[in-house]
Design a protein around this motif. Sequence first.
Motif, PDB file in Angstrom:
ATOM      1  N   ASN A  99       0.863  -1.186   0.000  1.00 61.04           N
ATOM      2  CA  ASN A  99       0.000   0.000   0.000  1.00 61.04           C
ATOM      3  C   ASN A  99       0.888   1.220   0.000  1.00 61.04           C
ATOM      4  O   ASN A  99       1.859   1.287   0.721  1.00 61.04           O
ATOM      5  N   ASP A 100       0.508   2.184  -0.809  1.00 58.42           N
ATOM      6  CA  ASP A 100       1.363   3.368  -0.906  1.00 58.42           C
ATOM      7  C   ASP A 100       0.985   4.376   0.170  1.00 58.42           C
ATOM      8  O   ASP A 100       0.542   5.482  -0.121  1.00 58.42           O
ATOM      9  N   VAL A 101       1.080   3.982   1.433  1.00 57.17           N
ATOM     10  CA  VAL A 101       0.781   4.924   2.521  1.00 57.17           C
ATOM     11  C   VAL A 101       2.043   5.716   2.811  1.00 57.17           C
ATOM     12  O   VAL A 101       3.083   5.135   3.078  1.00 57.17           O
ATOM     13  N   PRO A 102       1.965   7.008   2.778  1.00 56.13           N
ATOM     14  CA  PRO A 102       3.197   7.789   2.986  1.00 56.13           C
ATOM     15  C   PRO A 102       3.681   7.700   4.423  1.00 56.13           C
ATOM     16  O   PRO A 102       2.899   7.730   5.363  1.00 56.13           O
ATOM     17  N   THR A 103       4.973   7.538   4.620  1.00 53.17           N
ATOM     18  CA  THR A 103       5.534   7.519   5.961  1.00 53.17           C
ATOM     19  C   THR A 103       6.270   8.831   6.184  1.00 53.17           C
ATOM     20  O   THR A 103       6.783   9.427   5.262  1.00 53.17           O
ATOM     21  N   PHE A 104       6.266   9.252   7.422  1.00 50.63           N
ATOM     22  CA  PHE A 104       7.023  10.459   7.704  1.00 50.63           C
ATOM     23  C   PHE A 104       7.483  10.431   9.148  1.00 50.63           C
ATOM     24  O   PHE A 104       7.013   9.630   9.951  1.00 50.63           O
ATOM     25  N   SER A 158      12.815  18.477   7.980  1.00 50.57           N
ATOM     26  CA  SER A 158      12.137  17.729   6.941  1.00 50.57           C
ATOM     27  C   SER A 158      11.520  16.465   7.502  1.00 50.57           C
ATOM     28  O   SER A 158      12.096  15.804   8.361  1.00 50.57           O
ATOM     29  N   ILE A 159      10.333  16.104   7.004  1.00 52.26           N
ATOM     30  CA  ILE A 159       9.675  14.924   7.546  1.00 52.26           C
ATOM     31  C   ILE A 159       9.820  13.720   6.637  1.00 52.26           C
ATOM     32  O   ILE A 159       9.336  12.653   6.949  1.00 52.26           O
ATOM     33  N   HIS A 160      10.479  13.877   5.498  1.00 50.51           N
ATOM     34  CA  HIS A 160      10.681  12.701   4.664  1.00 50.51           C
ATOM     35  C   HIS A 160      11.737  11.807   5.297  1.00 50.51           C
ATOM     36  O   HIS A 160      12.792  12.297   5.687  1.00 50.51           O
ATOM     37  N   PRO A 161      11.500  10.506   5.367  1.00 50.96           N
ATOM     38  CA  PRO A 161      12.503   9.634   6.002  1.00 50.96           C
ATOM     39  C   PRO A 161      13.779   9.520   5.190  1.00 50.96           C
ATOM     40  O   PRO A 161      14.819   9.183   5.734  1.00 50.96           O
ATOM     41  N   ASP A 162      13.695   9.825   3.901  1.00 51.35           N
ATOM     42  CA  ASP A 162      14.885   9.602   3.097  1.00 51.35           C
ATOM     43  C   ASP A 162      15.503  10.888   2.605  1.00 51.35           C
ATOM     44  O   ASP A 162      16.120  10.924   1.571  1.00 51.35           O
ATOM     45  N   SER A 163      15.336  11.970   3.367  1.00 52.15           N
ATOM     46  CA  SER A 163      15.947  13.222   2.918  1.00 52.15           C
ATOM     47  C   SER A 163      17.362  13.323   3.464  1.00 52.15           C
ATOM     48  O   SER A 163      17.774  12.535   4.319  1.00 52.15           O
ATOM     49  N   GLU A 164      18.097  14.284   2.950  1.00 50.03           N
ATOM     50  CA  GLU A 164      19.520  14.401   3.272  1.00 50.03           C
ATOM     51  C   GLU A 164      19.783  14.572   4.751  1.00 50.03           C
ATOM     52  O   GLU A 164      20.719  14.003   5.294  1.00 50.03           O
ATOM     53  N   GLU A 165      18.971  15.369   5.423  1.00 53.74           N
ATOM     54  CA  GLU A 165      19.316  15.702   6.802  1.00 53.74           C
ATOM     55  C   GLU A 165      18.812  14.664   7.790  1.00 53.74           C
ATOM     56  O   GLU A 165      19.108  14.740   8.960  1.00 53.74           O
TER      57      GLU A 165
END
Lengths: 120, 106
Positions: A19-24, B67-74
Amino acid sequence: MAGHSDSNSSEKKSSEAMNDVPTFSAENLQNNMKVIYYSRTFMSIIGGVLAGILGFTGFMGFVLYLLVMAITSIGLIAKAKFSVHAYFDSWNRIILDGFMGGLMSFVLFWTFAYDIVHIF
Amino acid sequence: MGLGVIIGVFGVLILSHAAYSTIQYRGLLKIMEEEFSGPPMNVVLELLLGFVFCIWAALTVPGKFLSIHPDSEENRIVSLSANLDFMIFNHRAKAFPLEIDMKLKH
């Protein structure tokens, strides 16, 4: 093995690849929300003092509050370098969060400033 | 962040100076028995300047956006929480002599 790690210091909302659920990273999101809250509260207070000094009464004061909140929103979006989705999960957060709480602080400091400047 | 705090304090000082000017202006109007319709133009300019300083401080002092993306630079460095579940004490430092012994011999 110690170097191989593909988990984050964050909590993942979902880790399924199907499932393409976004993680953050929820911890970073919370930090961002805290920054917004502090900014908005401070700007509400300053807006209140401004409304009191200018002598606004009634409806004009609330118009000034909306104006100050709009300016704060624009400032926050500019601080996020216009790519809101890199820092927040929805637009509502950066635009609407802290609006009601700020309103209370605004009215409080509005009455303070108005009393100090115009009545005493 | 230090500069932001200084600018914020400066903005608040400018606003309070504008408030004081408005109080004096009202006193003057009372003497001349006129109605208060708005502060004089230089006070309005001062208020605007103080407001701009305060906006700047409000946006820079609370901190940066992360940043809240898990795969970002920082977000590349992973750190486990420093709680007891992850601390081990059964490692090779037990080969060192006890510091207490070294201090007694001295």
